[in-house]
Motif scaffolding. Sequence first.
Motif, PDB file in Angstrom:
ATOM      1  N   ARG A 117       0.820  -1.215   0.000  1.00 37.85           N
ATOM      2  CA  ARG A 117       0.000   0.000   0.000  1.00 37.85           C
ATOM      3  C   ARG A 117       0.854   1.265   0.000  1.00 37.85           C
ATOM      4  O   ARG A 117       0.428   2.292  -0.542  1.00 37.85           O
ATOM      5  N   ALA A 118       2.032   1.178   0.582  1.00 33.16           N
ATOM      6  CA  ALA A 118       2.906   2.364   0.629  1.00 33.16           C
ATOM      7  C   ALA A 118       3.292   2.831  -0.766  1.00 33.16           C
ATOM      8  O   ALA A 118       3.540   4.029  -0.975  1.00 33.16           O
ATOM      9  N   ARG A 119       3.333   1.925  -1.739  1.00 34.30           N
ATOM     10  CA  ARG A 119       3.728   2.312  -3.090  1.00 34.30           C
ATOM     11  C   ARG A 119       2.697   3.220  -3.749  1.00 34.30           C
ATOM     12  O   ARG A 119       2.958   3.843  -4.781  1.00 34.30           O
ATOM     13  N   MET A 120       1.500   3.306  -3.148  1.00 32.90           N
ATOM     14  CA  MET A 120       0.427   4.100  -3.737  1.00 32.90           C
ATOM     15  C   MET A 120       0.544   5.583  -3.394  1.00 32.90           C
ATOM     16  O   MET A 120      -0.097   6.413  -4.045  1.00 32.90           O
TER      17      MET A 120
ATOM     18  N   HIS B 278      -7.368  -1.992  -7.288  1.00 34.71           N
ATOM     19  CA  HIS B 278      -6.645  -3.077  -6.629  1.00 34.71           C
ATOM     20  C   HIS B 278      -7.434  -3.685  -5.469  1.00 34.71           C
ATOM     21  O   HIS B 278      -7.097  -4.761  -4.981  1.00 34.71           O
ATOM     22  N   GLY B 279      -8.450  -2.932  -4.992  1.00 32.36           N
ATOM     23  CA  GLY B 279      -9.216  -3.377  -3.838  1.00 32.36           C
ATOM     24  C   GLY B 279      -8.804  -2.712  -2.544  1.00 32.36           C
ATOM     25  O   GLY B 279      -9.320  -3.049  -1.471  1.00 32.36           O
ATOM     26  N   TYR B 280      -7.878  -1.738  -2.592  1.00 25.48           N
ATOM     27  CA  TYR B 280      -7.446  -1.039  -1.384  1.00 25.48           C
ATOM     28  C   TYR B 280      -8.520  -0.039  -0.949  1.00 25.48           C
ATOM     29  O   TYR B 280      -9.012   0.750  -1.772  1.00 25.48           O
ATOM     30  N   ILE B 281      -8.822  -0.004   0.346  1.00 27.45           N
ATOM     31  CA  ILE B 281      -9.760   0.975   0.893  1.00 27.45           C
ATOM     32  C   ILE B 281      -9.059   2.327   1.023  1.00 27.45           C
ATOM     33  O   ILE B 281      -7.933   2.415   1.503  1.00 27.45           O
ATOM     34  N   VAL B 282      -9.758   3.376   0.576  1.00 31.50           N
ATOM     35  CA  VAL B 282      -9.230   4.743   0.636  1.00 31.50           C
ATOM     36  C   VAL B 282     -10.245   5.631   1.354  1.00 31.50           C
ATOM     37  O   VAL B 282     -11.428   5.644   0.996  1.00 31.50           O
ATOM     38  N   TYR B 283      -9.782   6.374   2.375  1.00 29.72           N
ATOM     39  CA  TYR B 283     -10.621   7.330   3.094  1.00 29.72           C
ATOM     40  C   TYR B 283     -10.255   8.743   2.661  1.00 29.72           C
ATOM     41  O   TYR B 283      -9.073   9.057   2.469  1.00 29.72           O
ATOM     42  N   PHE B 284     -11.259   9.601   2.506  1.00 32.05           N
ATOM     43  CA  PHE B 284     -10.985  11.000   2.168  1.00 32.05           C
ATOM     44  C   PHE B 284     -12.200  11.842   2.544  1.00 32.05           C
ATOM     45  O   PHE B 284     -13.314  11.338   2.705  1.00 32.05           O
ATOM     46  N   ASP B 285     -11.978  13.157   2.711  1.00 33.11           N
ATOM     47  CA  ASP B 285     -13.044  14.070   3.109  1.00 33.11           C
ATOM     48  C   ASP B 285     -14.090  14.189   2.013  1.00 33.11           C
ATOM     49  O   ASP B 285     -13.771  14.284   0.817  1.00 33.11           O
ATOM     50  N   GLY B 286     -15.354  14.217   2.450  1.00 30.60           N
ATOM     51  CA  GLY B 286     -16.447  14.358   1.501  1.00 30.60           C
ATOM     52  C   GLY B 286     -17.766  13.999   2.152  1.00 30.60           C
ATOM     53  O   GLY B 286     -17.799  13.311   3.184  1.00 30.60           O
TER      54      GLY B 286
ATOM     55  N   VAL C 238      -8.754  10.709  -6.633  1.00 33.77           N
ATOM     56  CA  VAL C 238      -8.250  10.965  -5.283  1.00 33.77           C
ATOM     57  C   VAL C 238      -6.734  10.820  -5.297  1.00 33.77           C
ATOM     58  O   VAL C 238      -6.197   9.808  -5.769  1.00 33.77           O
ATOM     59  N   LYS C 239      -6.056  11.828  -4.792  1.00 38.04           N
ATOM     60  CA  LYS C 239      -4.598  11.748  -4.641  1.00 38.04           C
ATOM     61  C   LYS C 239      -4.286  11.089  -3.304  1.00 38.04           C
ATOM     62  O   LYS C 239      -4.780  11.523  -2.264  1.00 38.04           O
ATOM     63  N   ILE C 240      -3.478  10.026  -3.326  1.00 37.23           N
ATOM     64  CA  ILE C 240      -3.151   9.275  -2.115  1.00 37.23           C
ATOM     65  C   ILE C 240      -2.056  10.019  -1.350  1.00 37.23           C
ATOM     66  O   ILE C 240      -0.975  10.291  -1.891  1.00 37.23           O
ATOM     67  N   LEU C 241      -2.340  10.338  -0.084  1.00 37.08           N
ATOM     68  CA  LEU C 241      -1.409  11.111   0.737  1.00 37.08           C
ATOM     69  C   LEU C 241      -0.698  10.257   1.783  1.00 37.08           C
ATOM     70  O   LEU C 241       0.479  10.493   2.088  1.00 37.08           O
ATOM     71  N   GLU C 242      -1.400   9.267   2.353  1.00 35.23           N
ATOM     72  CA  GLU C 242      -0.823   8.451   3.420  1.00 35.23           C
ATOM     73  C   GLU C 242      -1.247   6.999   3.247  1.00 35.23           C
ATOM     74  O   GLU C 242      -2.283   6.708   2.648  1.00 35.23           O
ATOM     75  N   SER C 243      -0.425   6.115   3.814  1.00 34.52           N
ATOM     76  CA  SER C 243      -0.770   4.685   3.779  1.00 34.52           C
ATOM     77  C   SER C 243      -0.614   4.093   5.167  1.00 34.52           C
ATOM     78  O   SER C 243       0.190   4.566   5.974  1.00 34.52           O
ATOM     79  N   SER C 244      -1.409   3.078   5.442  1.00 31.91           N
ATOM     80  CA  SER C 244      -1.252   2.265   6.647  1.00 31.91           C
ATOM     81  C   SER C 244      -1.299   0.810   6.211  1.00 31.91           C
ATOM     82  O   SER C 244      -1.294   0.509   5.017  1.00 31.91           O
ATOM     83  N   THR C 245      -1.357  -0.095   7.158  1.00 30.69           N
ATOM     84  CA  THR C 245      -1.265  -1.514   6.803  1.00 30.69           C
ATOM     85  C   THR C 245      -2.351  -1.942   5.825  1.00 30.69           C
ATOM     86  O   THR C 245      -2.075  -2.599   4.822  1.00 30.69           O
ATOM     87  N   TYR C 246      -3.585  -1.567   6.096  1.00 30.81           N
ATOM     88  CA  TYR C 246      -4.679  -2.067   5.265  1.00 30.81           C
ATOM     89  C   TYR C 246      -5.539  -0.974   4.648  1.00 30.81           C
ATOM     90  O   TYR C 246      -6.595  -1.267   4.080  1.00 30.81           O
ATOM     91  N   SER C 247      -5.131   0.280   4.733  1.00 23.96           N
ATOM     92  CA  SER C 247      -5.939   1.338   4.132  1.00 23.96           C
ATOM     93  C   SER C 247      -5.061   2.506   3.693  1.00 23.96           C
ATOM     94  O   SER C 247      -3.872   2.567   4.029  1.00 23.96           O
ATOM     95  N   LEU C 248      -5.696   3.407   2.944  1.00 25.95           N
ATOM     96  CA  LEU C 248      -5.013   4.598   2.435  1.00 25.95           C
ATOM     97  C   LEU C 248      -5.856   5.824   2.782  1.00 25.95           C
ATOM     98  O   LEU C 248      -7.075   5.723   2.982  1.00 25.95           O
ATOM     99  N   THR C 249      -5.199   6.972   2.839  1.00 24.84           N
ATOM    100  CA  THR C 249      -5.899   8.237   3.056  1.00 24.84           C
ATOM    101  C   THR C 249      -5.530   9.175   1.921  1.00 24.84           C
ATOM    102  O   THR C 249      -4.368   9.227   1.492  1.00 24.84           O
ATOM    103  N   GLY C 250      -6.514   9.911   1.405  1.00 23.58           N
ATOM    104  CA  GLY C 250      -6.231  10.766   0.271  1.00 23.58           C
ATOM    105  C   GLY C 250      -7.033  12.041   0.261  1.00 23.58           C
ATOM    106  O   GLY C 250      -7.764  12.361   1.214  1.00 23.58           O
ATOM    107  N   GLU C 251      -6.930  12.749  -0.848  1.00 25.86           N
ATOM    108  CA  GLU C 251      -7.614  14.027  -1.043  1.00 25.86           C
ATOM    109  C   GLU C 251      -8.291  14.007  -2.401  1.00 25.86           C
ATOM    110  O   GLU C 251      -7.665  13.710  -3.419  1.00 25.86           O
ATOM    111  N   MET C 252      -9.597  14.310  -2.405  1.00 23.64           N
ATOM    112  CA  MET C 252     -10.354  14.287  -3.654  1.00 23.64           C
ATOM    113  C   MET C 252      -9.967  15.467  -4.537  1.00 23.64           C
ATOM    114  O   MET C 252      -9.898  16.603  -4.084  1.00 23.64           O
ATOM    115  N   LEU C 253      -9.726  15.179  -5.806  1.00 18.83           N
ATOM    116  CA  LEU C 253      -9.357  16.223  -6.766  1.00 18.83           C
ATOM    117  C   LEU C 253     -10.530  16.651  -7.626  1.00 18.83           C
ATOM    118  O   LEU C 253     -10.554  17.752  -8.151  1.00 18.83           O
ATOM    119  N   ASP C 254     -11.507  15.761  -7.773  1.00 20.13           N
ATOM    120  CA  ASP C 254     -12.664  16.070  -8.619  1.00 20.13           C
ATOM    121  C   ASP C 254     -13.525  17.146  -7.990  1.00 20.13           C
ATOM    122  O   ASP C 254     -13.633  17.238  -6.775  1.00 20.13           O
TER     123      ASP C 254
END
Length: 639
Positions: free
Chosen positions: A572-575, A601-609, A621-637
């Motif tokens: 997930r860190a590669r994202m 890929h099936g990775y869960i992504v959390y972001f404001d909205g 969504v631009k991916i900003l952070e990763s953890s073991t089983y999820s990602l956090t990002g920022e919506m661009l649309d």
Amino acid sequence: MRLLLLLASIALTTGWKMPLSPHSLKCPPLYSTKQPKTAKPSFPTLRGTTVNARKIVDSRSAKAYRVRHILLQTEQLAEELLSNFRGGEMLFTEVAMQMSDCELTKEKGGEIGWVDFASASNSEHALDDLLPKNVREALVPGQGMDAKTGDILKIKSSRGVHLIQLCDIMVDVRERGKKRFRAEENKWRTAVDPSNSGKQLHYSIESMGCQMNSLDSERIAGQLESMNILPLDDEDEKKADVVVLNTCSIRDHAEQKVYSYIGPHAKRKRDGESVSIIVAGCVAEQEGEQLLRRCPEVDLVMGPQYANRIADLLEDVGNGNQVVATAPEYIVEDITKPKRDSTTCAWVNIIYGCNERCAFCIVPSTRGVEQSRTAESIIKECEELVKDGYKEITLLGQNIDAYGRDLSPKRKFSDLLNMIGSIEGLERVRFVTSHPRYMSDRVIDAVANNPSVCDSFHIPFQSGNDKVLREMGRGHTVAKYLRIVNSIREKVPDASITADVIVGFPGETEEEFLDTLKLMETVKFDSVNTAAYSPRPNTPAAEWTNQLDEETKSDRLQRINRLNLQHAGERRARMVGRTEKILVEGRNVKKPNQVYGRTGHGYIVYFDGMIEELLGAIVDVKILESSTYSLTGEMLDSL
């Protein structure tokens, strides 16, 4: 376009000419009643036994087939079409509209309707103009055509040569269930008793286990609501009139969990409440009548194959019976729509059951023999889901790569995947579960070449040691598994690969366990479902004397979990830094101002909205952070 090219090829081979109008083909009469030979493969259902998959239904309960046909001029053309149906991307309905000589059914894709077995031999029959008597008689089980739903048969008649597709079967499941009538003095009240007809009933469903069970629960809910039994709004399950426990037997102590769950509802019934208790799923199939002996308050015990026929079985319950429905059965197409838990993503089952016999697994004994649905029914369901607004569909099968091998002519999963992937408006397609014994490059190619099929594979390997794999009865080697992984990495370089593994299998040595860790280091899975071996009833491995102690199994499970977490985090860190398209599926319950969705890929992504605005949308969504089983990002649309 594919169909037109294929028809042109058939025309060159057989001399057939595409008609200019529905009336331009005339069929010379053929009076042969000799039936073509049909392959009779035997599939195992219980260990130590075999059964013909085309004869799992008692002829007394099978009532009718729903059929389509293509009427042709010559046997040569019929044989050519049968050959092209085999493994090809051809839909029977489309070919019927292009090639059938039947003026009455051509525009309807060859649709005829139900052929009732009881009246098939009647000399004056409503279908005489479509299907002559000898064709109808040939469809009756036990009359020579050793067939099952999904098959395409070739039969001659006075009208010409018919290709008959068996689309569905009508089965009286009430004749299949074992009934035990409750004496009036011992009869506890059941909510579905006709005496309760004036009361609005509510149901609750507790679902355990895999995606198959989740879909079965949706089908059960759809059936209950068709009976005007509504979902329970209150979270207190003790207020439900109809209580359904949809069970899973994949792990140890599953039976104990069932009895623990039933207990409070059984007490309600003993205290005089009107409540119906239903045990469904794999534990129900495994335990059968034993469930009623141990918990006589239960009204209905039914295996997974009856999930979409619960309404019929509850009719017997309402008449004062306890019912056990666990007999092998053909899967009937849904007569009501499932009550979907999501408005964005949906499950679609393409094949039921499993013919594999892994030494540790109880699933083939509880879910039965493989039964593929017709491609036409699957695609119709997918198209209806898209029309209803669904953006993503996950195709389900215990061994999804086996799709179509039980049909005649055989079909291939890769071809079905290509057809579903080309449905207009369907944004994403996923599929589970693949078996390394049958996984093919054709499936990998379908993922690589079809933009709507997600770059995600779930392929259990179970062990990284060949000796353990042989004892498990897996039918593949470590080298075979790695060849599949290498092919995926070559053709779909960024794909996610997930898997299942069992540690502590009987006789597994420390060195053999280390081989499993080595395989994980080689592949670096995106995540692995890990489990310590637990003996399951009616499985060979449960009887072996070389069982490992719980301490050893627990130690190995902890070690493999640590490696699994490490690899999941690395993948997930590669994202981070990428911009990914995310299908919004729901609200983040921990942060109500956030939503979540998944990458391809099936990775869960959390972001404001706000979920009210974004549910079902596909956003960048631009991916900003990763953890073991999820990602956090920022919506661009900006919607």
